[in-house]
Design a protein around this motif. Structure first.
Motif, PDB file in Angstrom:
ATOM      1  N   ASP A  21       5.010  19.080  48.343  1.00 12.36           N
ATOM      2  CA  ASP A  21       4.930  20.420  47.637  1.00 12.36           C
ATOM      3  C   ASP A  21       3.378  20.391  47.028  1.00 12.36           C
ATOM      4  N   HIS A  22       3.049  21.837  46.982  1.00 15.48           N
ATOM      5  CA  HIS A  22       1.787  22.049  46.386  1.00 15.48           C
ATOM      6  C   HIS A  22       1.539  23.402  45.965  1.00 15.48           C
ATOM      7  N   GLU A  23       2.646  23.925  45.360  1.00 16.46           N
ATOM      8  CA  GLU A  23       2.671  25.330  45.198  1.00 16.46           C
ATOM      9  C   GLU A  23       2.447  26.436  45.951  1.00 16.46           C
ATOM     10  N   PRO A  72      -7.505  24.293  60.487  1.00 18.22           N
ATOM     11  CA  PRO A  72      -8.340  22.962  60.239  1.00 18.22           C
ATOM     12  C   PRO A  72      -8.556  23.077  58.347  1.00 18.22           C
ATOM     13  N   LEU A  73      -8.469  24.161  57.847  1.00 20.71           N
ATOM     14  CA  LEU A  73      -8.759  24.508  56.575  1.00 20.71           C
ATOM     15  C   LEU A  73      -7.776  23.848  55.757  1.00 20.71           C
ATOM     16  N   HIS A  74      -6.659  23.822  56.303  1.00 20.07           N
ATOM     17  CA  HIS A  74      -5.412  23.392  55.479  1.00 20.07           C
ATOM     18  C   HIS A  74      -4.620  22.096  56.123  1.00 20.07           C
ATOM     19  N   GLY A  75      -3.659  22.163  56.436  1.00 17.43           N
ATOM     20  CA  GLY A  75      -3.211  20.790  56.873  1.00 17.43           C
ATOM     21  C   GLY A  75      -4.030  20.358  58.079  1.00 17.43           C
ATOM     22  N   LYS A 135     -18.917  21.661  57.241  1.00 14.82           N
ATOM     23  CA  LYS A 135     -18.312  21.330  56.192  1.00 14.82           C
ATOM     24  C   LYS A 135     -17.972  19.939  55.901  1.00 14.82           C
ATOM     25  N   LEU A 136     -17.813  19.275  54.802  1.00 10.44           N
ATOM     26  CA  LEU A 136     -17.580  17.999  54.817  1.00 10.44           C
ATOM     27  C   LEU A 136     -15.753  17.860  54.490  1.00 10.44           C
ATOM     28  N   MET A 137     -15.164  17.774  55.794  1.00 12.25           N
ATOM     29  CA  MET A 137     -13.837  17.826  55.993  1.00 12.25           C
ATOM     30  C   MET A 137     -13.149  16.832  54.929  1.00 12.25           C
ATOM     31  N   GLY A 138     -12.188  17.354  54.345  1.00  8.25           N
ATOM     32  CA  GLY A 138     -11.380  16.511  53.324  1.00  8.25           C
ATOM     33  C   GLY A 138     -11.996  16.627  51.954  1.00  8.25           C
ATOM     34  N   PHE A 139     -12.877  17.248  51.849  1.00  8.02           N
ATOM     35  CA  PHE A 139     -13.489  17.492  50.592  1.00  8.02           C
ATOM     36  C   PHE A 139     -13.061  19.066  50.107  1.00  8.02           C
ATOM     37  N   GLY A 140     -13.171  19.355  48.882  1.00 10.18           N
ATOM     38  CA  GLY A 140     -13.094  20.671  48.457  1.00 10.18           C
ATOM     39  C   GLY A 140     -11.602  20.842  48.188  1.00 10.18           C
ATOM     40  N   HIS A 141     -11.334  22.188  47.209  1.00  6.08           N
ATOM     41  CA  HIS A 141      -9.846  22.560  47.234  1.00  6.08           C
ATOM     42  C   HIS A 141      -9.888  23.848  46.376  1.00  6.08           C
ATOM     43  N   ARG A 142      -9.169  24.903  46.941  1.00  8.46           N
ATOM     44  CA  ARG A 142      -9.166  26.142  46.000  1.00  8.46           C
ATOM     45  C   ARG A 142      -8.675  25.812  44.496  1.00  8.46           C
ATOM     46  N   VAL A 143      -7.751  24.916  44.146  1.00  8.21           N
ATOM     47  CA  VAL A 143      -7.499  24.789  42.855  1.00  8.21           C
ATOM     48  C   VAL A 143      -8.229  23.555  42.392  1.00  8.21           C
ATOM     49  N   PRO A 146      -5.454  14.459  42.730  1.00  8.26           N
ATOM     50  CA  PRO A 146      -4.688  13.085  42.264  1.00  8.26           C
ATOM     51  C   PRO A 146      -3.996  12.526  43.481  1.00  8.26           C
ATOM     52  N   ARG A 147      -3.605  12.975  44.444  1.00  8.43           N
ATOM     53  CA  ARG A 147      -3.038  12.463  45.676  1.00  8.43           C
ATOM     54  C   ARG A 147      -3.974  11.601  46.394  1.00  8.43           C
ATOM     55  N   ALA A 148      -5.264  12.137  46.439  1.00  8.70           N
ATOM     56  CA  ALA A 148      -6.276  11.336  47.208  1.00  8.70           C
ATOM     57  C   ALA A 148      -6.480  10.251  46.318  1.00  8.70           C
ATOM     58  N   SER A 167     -22.096  20.432  41.797  1.00  5.43           N
ATOM     59  CA  SER A 167     -22.005  21.660  41.395  1.00  5.43           C
ATOM     60  C   SER A 167     -21.191  22.792  41.739  1.00  5.43           C
ATOM     61  N   ARG A 168     -20.438  22.393  43.134  1.00  8.08           N
ATOM     62  CA  ARG A 168     -19.518  23.032  43.681  1.00  8.08           C
ATOM     63  C   ARG A 168     -18.234  22.420  43.263  1.00  8.08           C
ATOM     64  N   LYS A 169     -18.280  21.310  42.466  1.00 11.36           N
ATOM     65  CA  LYS A 169     -16.939  20.737  42.067  1.00 11.36           C
ATOM     66  C   LYS A 169     -16.009  20.306  43.384  1.00 11.36           C
ATOM     67  N   PRO A 216     -12.902  14.611  47.088  1.00  5.06           N
ATOM     68  CA  PRO A 216     -11.997  14.479  48.132  1.00  5.06           C
ATOM     69  C   PRO A 216     -10.545  15.069  47.776  1.00  5.06           C
ATOM     70  N   ASN A 217      -9.980  15.593  48.998  1.00  6.50           N
ATOM     71  CA  ASN A 217      -8.567  16.067  48.718  1.00  6.50           C
ATOM     72  C   ASN A 217      -7.699  15.156  49.339  1.00  6.50           C
ATOM     73  N   VAL A 218      -6.261  15.545  49.251  1.00  8.82           N
ATOM     74  CA  VAL A 218      -5.151  14.974  49.967  1.00  8.82           C
ATOM     75  C   VAL A 218      -5.582  14.354  51.243  1.00  8.82           C
ATOM     76  N   PRO A 275       7.170  16.174  55.494  1.00  8.15           N
ATOM     77  CA  PRO A 275       7.503  16.245  54.002  1.00  8.15           C
ATOM     78  C   PRO A 275       7.402  17.530  53.222  1.00  8.15           C
ATOM     79  N   ARG A 276       6.535  18.540  53.835  1.00  3.78           N
ATOM     80  CA  ARG A 276       6.297  19.815  53.323  1.00  3.78           C
ATOM     81  C   ARG A 276       7.325  20.651  53.656  1.00  3.78           C
ATOM     82  N   ALA A 277       8.316  20.383  54.675  1.00 10.60           N
ATOM     83  CA  ALA A 277       9.355  21.014  54.900  1.00 10.60           C
ATOM     84  C   ALA A 277      10.208  21.106  53.522  1.00 10.60           C
TER      85      ALA A 277
HETATM   86  C1  SDX Z   1      -4.893  21.265  51.878  1.00 12.32           C
HETATM   87  O1  SDX Z   1      -4.067  25.016  48.808  1.00 12.32           O
HETATM   88  C2  SDX Z   1      -3.438  23.911  48.902  1.00 12.32           C
HETATM   89  O2  SDX Z   1      -3.022  23.385  47.845  1.00 12.32           O
HETATM   90  C3  SDX Z   1      -3.600  23.169  50.095  1.00 12.32           C
HETATM   91  C4  SDX Z   1      -3.347  21.625  50.222  1.00 12.32           C
HETATM   92  C5  SDX Z   1      -1.787  21.398  50.131  1.00 12.32           C
HETATM   93  O3  SDX Z   1      -1.259  20.525  49.567  1.00 12.32           O
HETATM   94  O4  SDX Z   1      -1.100  22.343  50.616  1.00 12.32           O
HETATM   95  O5  SDX Z   1      -3.939  20.797  49.159  1.00 12.32           O
HETATM   96  C6  SDX Z   1      -3.726  21.093  51.553  1.00 12.32           C
HETATM   97  O6  SDX Z   1      -5.343  22.300  52.582  1.00 12.32           O
HETATM   98  C7  SDX Z   1      -6.260  20.704  51.300  1.00 12.32           C
HETATM   99  C8  SDX Z   1      -7.550  21.026  51.894  1.00 12.32           C
HETATM  100  C9  SDX Z   1      -8.015  20.643  53.231  1.00 12.32           C
HETATM  101  N1  SDX Z   1      -9.264  21.192  53.720  1.00 12.32           N
HETATM  102  C10 SDX Z   1     -10.241  20.780  54.078  1.00 12.32           C
HETATM  103  O7  SDX Z   1     -10.580  19.425  53.516  1.00 12.32           O
HETATM  104  C11 SDX Z   1     -11.337  21.459  54.689  1.00 12.32           C
HETATM  105  C12 SDX Z   1     -12.525  21.345  53.979  1.00 12.32           C
HETATM  106  N2  SDX Z   1     -12.542  21.888  52.593  1.00 12.32           N
HETATM  107  C13 SDX Z   1     -12.985  23.600  52.702  1.00 12.32           C
HETATM  108  O8  SDX Z   1     -12.951  24.352  53.989  1.00 12.32           O
HETATM  109  C14 SDX Z   1     -12.910  24.340  51.325  1.00 12.32           C
HETATM  110  O9  SDX Z   1     -13.026  23.384  50.538  1.00 12.32           O
HETATM  111  C15 SDX Z   1     -11.118  24.573  51.172  1.00 12.32           C
HETATM  112  C16 SDX Z   1     -10.850  25.495  52.182  1.00 12.32           C
HETATM  113  C17 SDX Z   1     -10.397  23.764  51.007  1.00 12.32           C
HETATM  114  C18 SDX Z   1     -11.199  25.538  49.983  1.00 12.32           C
HETATM  115  O10 SDX Z   1     -11.976  26.562  50.011  1.00 12.32           O
HETATM  116  P1  SDX Z   1     -12.445  27.743  49.068  1.00 12.32           P
HETATM  117  O11 SDX Z   1     -11.518  27.610  47.859  1.00 12.32           O
HETATM  118  O12 SDX Z   1     -12.222  29.123  49.844  1.00 12.32           O
HETATM  119  O13 SDX Z   1     -13.657  27.557  48.488  1.00 12.32           O
HETATM  120  P2  SDX Z   1     -15.040  28.060  49.302  1.00 12.32           P
HETATM  121  O14 SDX Z   1     -14.876  28.109  50.894  1.00 12.32           O
HETATM  122  O15 SDX Z   1     -15.326  29.404  48.443  1.00 12.32           O
HETATM  123  O16 SDX Z   1     -16.190  26.975  48.601  1.00 12.32           O
HETATM  124  C19 SDX Z   1     -17.018  27.207  47.836  1.00 12.32           C
HETATM  125  C20 SDX Z   1     -18.338  26.627  47.906  1.00 12.32           C
HETATM  126  C21 SDX Z   1     -18.990  27.439  49.179  1.00 12.32           C
HETATM  127  O17 SDX Z   1     -20.412  27.045  49.117  1.00 12.32           O
HETATM  128  P3  SDX Z   1     -21.445  28.471  48.423  1.00 12.32           P
HETATM  129  O18 SDX Z   1     -20.845  29.632  49.553  1.00 12.32           O
HETATM  130  O19 SDX Z   1     -21.003  28.637  47.213  1.00 12.32           O
HETATM  131  O20 SDX Z   1     -22.782  27.920  48.741  1.00 12.32           O
HETATM  132  O21 SDX Z   1     -18.244  25.306  48.134  1.00 12.32           O
HETATM  133  C22 SDX Z   1     -18.606  25.121  49.593  1.00 12.32           C
HETATM  134  C23 SDX Z   1     -18.582  26.361  50.466  1.00 12.32           C
HETATM  135  O22 SDX Z   1     -19.458  26.574  51.339  1.00 12.32           O
HETATM  136  N3  SDX Z   1     -17.633  24.295  50.351  1.00 12.32           N
HETATM  137  C24 SDX Z   1     -18.071  23.104  51.027  1.00 12.32           C
HETATM  138  C25 SDX Z   1     -16.802  22.598  51.340  1.00 12.32           C
HETATM  139  N4  SDX Z   1     -15.745  23.117  50.581  1.00 12.32           N
HETATM  140  C26 SDX Z   1     -16.418  24.439  49.967  1.00 12.32           C
HETATM  141  N5  SDX Z   1     -19.083  22.767  51.510  1.00 12.32           N
HETATM  142  C27 SDX Z   1     -19.085  21.726  52.192  1.00 12.32           C
HETATM  143  N6  SDX Z   1     -17.954  21.016  52.691  1.00 12.32           N
HETATM  144  C28 SDX Z   1     -16.705  21.505  52.141  1.00 12.32           C
HETATM  145  N7  SDX Z   1     -15.624  20.896  52.256  1.00 12.32           N
END
Ligand code: SDX
Length: 435
Positions: free
Chosen positions: A232-234, A266-269, A301-309, A315-317, A355-357, A360-362, A387-389
């Motif tokens: 789960d992940h709220e 592709p932005l989620h699971g 984008k660098l897949m597997g990096f970044g997170h809304r929260v 911590p899972r990574a 700078s964009r914090k 690596p995510n899960v 498991p997300r079920a």
């Molecule tokens: C999951 O929500 C959850 O809890 C999801 C999850 C769960 O357990 O259910 O944790 C599982 O979905 C994990 C996330 C998996 N997705 C990816 O790894 C795809 C790559 N990540 C990005 O697409 C992005 O980080 C998101 C979608 C995860 C979050 O996007 P946000 O919160 O909408 O952030 P944003 O797109 O507004 O980014 C803020 C800035 C932007 O740059 P600027 O416009 O400010 O210049 O950061 C940049 C983005 O371009 N950025 C990235 C990036 N993620 C954000 N740049 C390069 N590579 C990335 N991965």
């Protein structure tokens, strides 16, 4: 004396309003009293992608994105991954407490005895092309299960909800294994009730002609930990989808088909599958600087990096990285891990990511482990969905019982054409002959 209220002054007419602050939020409906005239609709909030909107109150999962904290019902994810099984964590998410030994035994018996699929469901899966993406099979088959259990529509009956919850958690593993076997042209393997949840999943995936499948305990435990981490992940995208569809009083099978469809993105699971493609595209450590350059130029984008929260390390990574070492002891080291570790090292020193914090995510390491276990990349999101079920169902069960919830129906800001009439078709002018 300070008060838990927000005072709002409308500069259009100098009026002031008080909005109570509860649990760090104000109720959006309190803004509707801010009007400039009696027939004014009132003020709404505008929040695309719900970046700053709480859609519900929940007791299930707590995340502190700045501190990198994830807790299920108050337990740290690290503690649960170390001491529990996935089924015990699923019980915790659904019912609020870890099971007692007797509850654990009963719960495991229930789940074990609901892993079989109706034979028509097998036939349904047979209907897919040999190369059908397993997530397409999973989403479709989850929806099809609603036709096998029509009583699931009685969502206000707690016993009925419980029965569907058990069926769905149990059958997710079977659906996933059958979609995998279908892709490989192998016969389906029936569940083996002597095995635990994860070992049985491996049995349905990988048993061939041997009389009894024997699961590697290291791989079985690694999968179980991965299931715990993904449970789960709220209010993520797919859980929100589960709640929104469920708010229309749709049955849990159709609701979960929608949630799984959201997870496939592709932005989620779907990111774990994209990470593998990214590592294969990079190909070797020496190509990392050029790849990072393309990311920083906004091309990819660098897949597997970044997170809304999470604005800190997911911590899972961190836990998955540790699991990777144990798995590679059995499967042999995977050069993709070397690329991933070097990619992480370089990215975490680069100001673009810092700078964009972006950490690596899960999904960053999970795909490498799944691939080392022998899964094809298009199975990775299915492995996330199993498991997300438990999380989807816990969120749905909570929503159904929440007296504040009703059918989800957001508003909009209309920016289209105001009003116009259909003008009677002008007679086409007679063709003017020139010449
Ligand atoms: C999951 O929500 C959850 O809890 C999801 C999850 C769960 O357990 O259910 O944790 C599982 O979905 C994990 C996330 C998996 N997705 C990816 O790894 C795809 C790559 N990540 C990005 O697409 C992005 O980080 C998101 C979608 C995860 C979050 O996007 P946000 O919160 O909408 O952030 P944003 O797109 O507004 O980014 C803020 C800035 C932007 O740059 P600027 O416009 O400010 O210049 O950061 C940049 C983005 O371009 N950025 C990235 C990036 N993620 C954000 N740049 C390069 N590579 C990335 N991965």
């Amino acid at each position: 004396m300070s008060k838990d209220t927000l005072t709002i002054t409308d500069q259009r007419n100098g009026k002031t309003y008080e909005a109570p602050i509860e649990l760090g939020t104000i109720r959006a409906m309190d803004l509707r009293k801010i009007k400039t005239s009696p027939d004014d609709f009132g003020v709404m909030t505008y929040d695309p992608a719900f970046m700053n909107t709480a859609s519900c109150k929940s007791n299930i999962t707590f995340i502190d994105g700045d501190k990198g904290i994830l807790r299920y019902r108050g337990y740290d994810i690290e503690t649960l991954a170390e001491h529990c099984t996935y089924l015990q964590v699923a019980y915790l998410l659904l019912y609020g407490e870890l099971p007692t030994p007797q509850q654990d035994k009963d719960w495991t018996w229930e789940i074990t005895h609901h892993t079989m699929l109706h034979e028509t469901t097998k036939t349904f899966i047979d209907g897919f092309r040999y190369d059908a993406h397993p997530m397409g099979i999973l989403v479709s088959t989850l929806a099809a299960l609603s036709t096998v259990y029509p009583e699931a529509k009685n969502i206000h009956d707690p016993e009925n909800r419980q029965k569907q919850i058990v069926r769905l958690i149990a059958k997710m593993a079977t659906l996933a294994a059958y979609s995998y076997r279908h892709r490989r042209g192998h016969p389906y393997v029936y569940p083996d009730n002597d095995l635990n949840y994860t070992e049985n999943f491996m049995n349905m995936l990988w048993k061939m002609t041997e009389p009894k499948y024997m699961a590697s305990p290291v791989i079985a435990r690694a999968l179980d930990v991965l299931f715990i981490l993904h449970a789960d992940h709220e209010q993520n995208c797919s859980s929100t989808t589960m709640r929104v569809i469920g708010s229309a009083q749709t049955d849990p099978y159709l609701s979960m088909a929608g949630a799984a469809a959201a997870l496939a993105g592709p932005l989620h699971g779907g990111a774990n599958e994209e990470v593998l493609k990214m590592l294969d595209e990079i190909g070797s450590v020496k190509n990392i600087p050029n790849y990072i350059k393309r990311v920083k130029e906004g091309e990819i984008k660098l897949m597997g990096f970044g997170h809304r929260v999470y604005k800190n390390y997911d911590p899972r990574a961190r836990i998955i990285k540790a699991v990777a070492d144990e798995v590679f002891e059995v499967t042999g080291r995977n050069e993709r891990l070397d690329i991933a570790l070097e990619l992480e090292r370089i990215a975490l020193q680069d100001d673009y990511f810092v700078s964009r914090k972006l950490y690596p995510n899960v999904d960053f390491y999970s795909g490498i482990i799944y691939q080392a276990m022998g899964f094809q990349p298009d199975m990775f999101t299915v492995l996330f969905a199993i498991p997300r079920a438990a999380g989807w169902l816990a969120q749905w069960n909570e929503m159904v019982q929440d007296p504040e919830q009703k059918i989800a129906r957001p508003r909009q800001i209309y920016t289209g054409i105001d009003h116009r009439q259909i003008i009677a078709k002008q007679e086409e002018p007679a063709e003017v002959k020139v010449g």
